[in-house]
Design a protein around this motif. Structure first.
Motif, mmCIF file in Angstrom:
data_model
loop_
_atom_site.group_PDB
_atom_site.id
_atom_site.type_symbol
_atom_site.label_atom_id
_atom_site.label_comp_id
_atom_site.label_asym_id
_atom_site.label_seq_id
_atom_site.Cartn_x
_atom_site.Cartn_y
_atom_site.Cartn_z
ATOM 1 N N ILE A 45 11.319 -5.208 -10.649
ATOM 2 C CA ILE A 45 11.612 -5.557 -12.041
ATOM 3 C C ILE A 45 13.047 -5.137 -12.331
ATOM 4 N N LEU A 46 13.894 -6.130 -12.630
ATOM 5 C CA LEU A 46 15.265 -5.856 -13.054
ATOM 6 C C LEU A 46 15.229 -5.669 -14.569
ATOM 7 N N LEU A 47 15.417 -4.442 -15.017
ATOM 8 C CA LEU A 47 15.124 -4.097 -16.414
ATOM 9 C C LEU A 47 16.376 -3.642 -17.149
ATOM 10 N N ASP A 48 16.736 -4.389 -18.182
ATOM 11 C CA ASP A 48 17.838 -3.973 -19.064
ATOM 12 C C ASP A 48 17.334 -2.835 -19.953
ATOM 13 N N THR B 8 22.254 -1.175 -16.921
ATOM 14 C CA THR B 8 22.786 -0.468 -18.079
ATOM 15 C C THR B 8 24.305 -0.495 -18.093
ATOM 16 N N ALA B 9 24.833 -0.487 -19.309
ATOM 17 C CA ALA B 9 26.288 -0.388 -19.496
ATOM 18 C C ALA B 9 26.674 1.017 -19.921
ATOM 19 N N GLN B 10 25.667 1.902 -20.058
ATOM 20 C CA GLN B 10 25.904 3.258 -20.521
ATOM 21 C C GLN B 10 25.753 4.239 -19.360
ATOM 22 N N PRO B 11 26.861 4.844 -18.885
ATOM 23 C CA PRO B 11 26.764 5.800 -17.771
ATOM 24 C C PRO B 11 25.792 6.943 -18.054
ATOM 25 N N ARG C 89 19.026 9.609 -16.977
ATOM 26 C CA ARG C 89 17.803 9.571 -17.789
ATOM 27 C C ARG C 89 16.836 8.511 -17.262
ATOM 28 N N ALA C 90 17.386 7.379 -16.832
ATOM 29 C CA ALA C 90 16.536 6.305 -16.301
ATOM 30 C C ALA C 90 15.837 6.740 -15.014
ATOM 31 N N LEU C 91 16.576 7.416 -14.143
ATOM 32 C CA LEU C 91 15.965 7.903 -12.904
ATOM 33 C C LEU C 91 14.889 8.942 -13.203
ATOM 34 N N GLN C 92 15.149 9.802 -14.153
ATOM 35 C CA GLN C 92 14.154 10.804 -14.536
ATOM 36 C C GLN C 92 12.921 10.156 -15.168
ATOM 37 N N ALA C 93 13.108 8.987 -15.777
ATOM 38 C CA ALA C 93 11.992 8.279 -16.412
ATOM 39 C C ALA C 93 11.145 7.503 -15.412
ATOM 40 N N GLY C 94 11.613 7.404 -14.181
ATOM 41 C CA GLY C 94 10.806 6.736 -13.153
ATOM 42 C C GLY C 94 11.460 5.571 -12.463
ATOM 43 N N ALA C 95 12.638 5.140 -12.941
ATOM 44 C CA ALA C 95 13.343 4.049 -12.271
ATOM 45 C C ALA C 95 13.747 4.488 -10.865
ATOM 46 N N PHE D 170 19.668 1.923 -10.129
ATOM 47 C CA PHE D 170 20.319 1.322 -11.293
ATOM 48 C C PHE D 170 21.530 0.520 -10.851
ATOM 49 N N VAL D 171 21.913 -0.428 -11.707
ATOM 50 C CA VAL D 171 23.176 -1.164 -11.548
ATOM 51 C C VAL D 171 23.887 -1.146 -12.894
ATOM 52 N N SER D 172 25.201 -1.190 -12.824
ATOM 53 C CA SER D 172 25.996 -1.082 -14.047
ATOM 54 C C SER D 172 26.504 -2.446 -14.495
ATOM 55 N N LYS D 173 26.625 -2.586 -15.784
ATOM 56 C CA LYS D 173 27.288 -3.754 -16.367
ATOM 57 C C LYS D 173 28.750 -3.399 -16.580
ATOM 58 N N PRO D 174 29.654 -4.332 -16.381
ATOM 59 C CA PRO D 174 29.441 -5.708 -15.874
ATOM 60 C C PRO D 174 29.051 -5.683 -14.399
#
Length: 278
Positions: free
Chosen positions: A58-61, A91-94, A99-105, A108-112
């Protein structure tokens, strides 16, 4: 190892409220050879979709109105309870990465987007996800095989017990020193002995007035580790009447081929011998 076609055939869900991002990711997947991908701009539909399809990725924004990516991941955890959460966050927010990894992701990939980086991370995640699924499938097959073999063993044991019950009066086991370690059946009542006389040692047998010649022959078989079938021997009871017993036994060896004792069956054939003599 995975075949490249397995990765390209993995199921992927794109979740982003920006149509331009969705179109860009879809085109990237299409160009890379992926064939099974779909998308949604409504974060409320992610959990029902994943529950129905169990996507491999799942690619999740993370930044979406009404329901953000962190809330979506909490819902996905309920579906993948104790399992692998196949989420690659966008995410575009460093500050959101940790936090995303701690939440279970899982990544991650960054925008742009850097399309080469996105493709690499997608492939890496899919490889791990598919290997995880293969391991889970293998464990389920192994568990089912164990259950089937256990059922077969229990059925075999039941058949053996039934056969033993039909073909004998008792079942017995001895250790390597000749001590009785297990006796099943009414042998003690038949011999007029206390259980302790036979269950723990052979001293009770010697005191029960067995035929010495027959006993010597039986012990010779055991000492030579030979199986014996329908061996008949006799003893005189307390009232002086003769009692005839018929036993069969086989030596038992462990996995290292070490002798560990005997096991077998026995029956009282006194009535049979009396009819035969008459």
């Amino acid at each position: 190892m995975l075949d490249p076609s397995e990765i390209l055939n993995a199921s992927i869900l794109i979740v982003d409220d920006q149509e331009a991002n969705v179109m860009l990711l879809e085109q990237m997947l299409r160009n890379a050879g992926f064939t099974r991908f779909t998308s949604t701009s409504d974060p409320h539909t992610v959990c029902p979709l994943h529950k129905a399809h169990r996507y491999d990725l799942i690619l999740l924004d993370l930044q979406m109105p009404l329901l953000d990516g962190f809330q979506v991941m909490e819902g996905l955890k309920d579906i993948e309870a104790g399992g692998y959460l196949p989420v690659l966050v966008i995410t575009a927010q460093p500050a959101h990465k940790l936090r995303a990894l701690q939440a279970g992701a899982k990544d991650f990939v960054s925008k742009p987007f850097d399309l080469i980086e996105v493709q690499t991370r997608i492939r890496n995640m899919l490889e791990v996800r598919l290997l995880y699924k293969k391991l889970d499938d293998y464990n389920k097959v192994l568990e089912q095989t164990v259950l089937e073999r256990t059922a077969e063993l229990r059925e075999s044991e039941a058949r053996f017990r039934n056969f033993t019950a039909l073909s004998s009066d008792w079942y017995w086991e001895q250790d390597a020193k000749g001590k009785f370690t297990f006796v099943s059946g009414p042998v003690f009542d038949m011999l007029g002995l206390a259980a302790d006389d036979m269950h723990g040692a052979t001293d009770g047998l010697e005191a029960a007035r067995w035929n010495a010649e027959e006993r010597t022959l039986l012990h010779a078989n055991i000492a030579a580790r030979r199986p014996f079938i329908n061996f008949v021997y006799s003893r005189s009871g307390a009232d002086g009447a003769m009692q005839f017993l018929q036993v069969s036994g086989e030596p038992v060896f462990d996995s290292a081929s070490r002798f560990i004792g005997y096991r077998g069956i026995g029956m009282d054939i006194t009535d049979h011998m009396a009819r035969k003599e008459s």
